[in-house]
Each structure stands twice: as C-alpha cells, then as structure tokens.
Design an enzyme around this catalytic site. Structure first.
Site, PDB file in Angstrom:
ATOM      1  N   TYR A  51       2.441  15.660  77.491  1.00 20.05           N
ATOM      2  CA  TYR A  51       2.683  15.859  76.056  1.00 20.05           C
ATOM      3  C   TYR A  51       2.995  14.546  75.326  1.00 20.05           C
ATOM      4  O   TYR A  51       3.562  14.570  74.232  1.00 20.05           O
ATOM      5  CB  TYR A  51       3.802  16.879  75.849  1.00 20.05           C
ATOM      6  CG  TYR A  51       3.372  18.285  76.188  1.00 20.05           C
ATOM      7  CD1 TYR A  51       2.485  18.970  75.367  1.00 20.05           C
ATOM      8  CD2 TYR A  51       3.835  18.926  77.327  1.00 20.05           C
ATOM      9  CE1 TYR A  51       2.071  20.256  75.671  1.00 20.05           C
ATOM     10  CE2 TYR A  51       3.427  20.215  77.642  1.00 20.05           C
ATOM     11  CZ  TYR A  51       2.546  20.871  76.809  1.00 20.05           C
ATOM     12  OH  TYR A  51       2.131  22.152  77.115  1.00 20.05           O
ATOM     13  N   ASN A 114       5.304  30.830  73.636  1.00 20.44           N
ATOM     14  CA  ASN A 114       4.136  31.564  73.156  1.00 20.44           C
ATOM     15  C   ASN A 114       3.079  31.791  74.236  1.00 20.44           C
ATOM     16  O   ASN A 114       1.918  32.021  73.942  1.00 20.44           O
ATOM     17  CB  ASN A 114       3.549  30.897  71.910  1.00 20.44           C
ATOM     18  CG  ASN A 114       3.040  29.498  72.167  1.00 20.44           C
ATOM     19  OD1 ASN A 114       2.880  29.068  73.307  1.00 20.44           O
ATOM     20  ND2 ASN A 114       2.789  28.774  71.096  1.00 20.44           N
ATOM     21  N   HIS A 117      -1.073  27.593  76.520  1.00 24.10           N
ATOM     22  CA  HIS A 117      -1.516  26.342  75.897  1.00 24.10           C
ATOM     23  C   HIS A 117      -3.017  26.278  76.104  1.00 24.10           C
ATOM     24  O   HIS A 117      -3.535  26.702  77.132  1.00 24.10           O
ATOM     25  CB  HIS A 117      -0.867  25.128  76.582  1.00 24.10           C
ATOM     26  CG  HIS A 117      -1.578  23.834  76.300  1.00 24.10           C
ATOM     27  ND1 HIS A 117      -1.247  23.025  75.240  1.00 24.10           N
ATOM     28  CD2 HIS A 117      -2.628  23.235  76.924  1.00 24.10           C
ATOM     29  CE1 HIS A 117      -2.057  21.970  75.235  1.00 24.10           C
ATOM     30  NE2 HIS A 117      -2.900  22.073  76.251  1.00 24.10           N
ATOM     31  N   GLU A 128      -7.079  16.489  79.410  1.00 26.77           N
ATOM     32  CA  GLU A 128      -6.098  17.410  79.982  1.00 26.77           C
ATOM     33  C   GLU A 128      -6.539  17.954  81.341  1.00 26.77           C
ATOM     34  O   GLU A 128      -5.720  18.078  82.256  1.00 26.77           O
ATOM     35  CB  GLU A 128      -5.844  18.562  79.006  1.00 26.77           C
ATOM     36  CG  GLU A 128      -5.113  18.118  77.761  1.00 26.77           C
ATOM     37  CD  GLU A 128      -4.871  19.229  76.761  1.00 26.77           C
ATOM     38  OE1 GLU A 128      -4.111  18.996  75.811  1.00 26.77           O
ATOM     39  OE2 GLU A 128      -5.418  20.345  76.921  1.00 26.77           O
TER      40      GLU A 128
END
Length: 140
Positions: A51, A114, A117, A128
């Site tokens: 991140y 949530n 990702h 990623e």
C-alpha cells in the site's frame, strides 16, 4: 475486449467470517476465473510495501493495521476485461453506496472492512500480481 488478469484480495473481515467460498462463487459467476490463489497473513512490512502508494494519506496506518489483523486470500482473476469486471462485481468502496448484489453490498461490514480489494487499472494489476505471485504460480 481482451482477456486480462487482475489481483483480488479477500480481506481479514471476509476470511474471519469464512466468506472465501461465497465471495469466490460471486466472482466465478461473473465470468472471472481464479488462476492463482493463496491464503497468507501479511506482515506489517509487506502491507506497507503493498500500500506504499497511500503512505501519505491519513488512512494509511489504519489500513496497514487492518490488513495485518488476520489472514487474507490473495488471488489472480482472469477474464474478458477482468479489471473492470472485478471492480463492477466488488461494488463501491463504501458498501452503503454499492449496488445490490455486489460483494461489498452483500458482505462488507464497513467502508474499511469492505471484504475485498481489486486492482484499479491494468498497470496496477500487473504490479500487484507480481507482488504476490511469481509467474510459475499462475496457471490459466
């Protein structure tokens, strides 16, 4: 539309509630194939590196703390327009704004917890995916 690959992460809130199979059923039902997958626990250093793009933002520390709070499932999804399709199936970041039937509307606990990702572009997907998977682990 071209066949693409994208990264998907099932976050600690989802793994804690044993939602891996249910979320993956939604992804597969949307035409995305899981071509690589592993369950792991991110270290603080790994979460910070992953991140890094958000380091200067106010939520960075909370994000790292959350993503290291339990196991995650990292996976590579493949399909026609996989980046956009995965983002559509995930729904809005804030589950209150997510469309009915999307993963975040159905499974998320909050804007932070949530459940998933997903890469936001083909370029970020490549970066990623390579963060978590050597090419030999991706089997299409």
């Amino acid at each position: 539309m071209a066949v693409e690959r994208t990264l998907s992460i099932l976050k600690p809130d989802a793994t804690r509630r044993n939602l891996t199979g249910r979320i993956n059923a939604v992804l597969e039902g949307a035409g995305l194939r899981i071509v690589a997958q592993k369950r792991l626990r991110l270290t603080t250093a790994a979460a910070e590196a992953f991140y890094e793009v958000h380091r200067e933002r106010g939520f960075f520390r909370d994000l790292v703390t959350f993503m290291t709070s339990g196991p995650v499932v990292v996976q590579v999804l493949e399909g026609e327009g996989a980046v956009a399709r995965n983002r559509e199936v995930m729904g809005a970041t804030n589950p209150a704004n997510a469309a009915p039937g999307t993963i975040r509307r159905e499974f998320a606990e909050s804007i932070e917890a949530n459940s998933v990702h997903g890469s936001d572009s083909a370029e970020n997907a490549a970066r990623e995916i390579s963060f978590f998977f050597p090419e030999i682990e991706i089997v299409g």
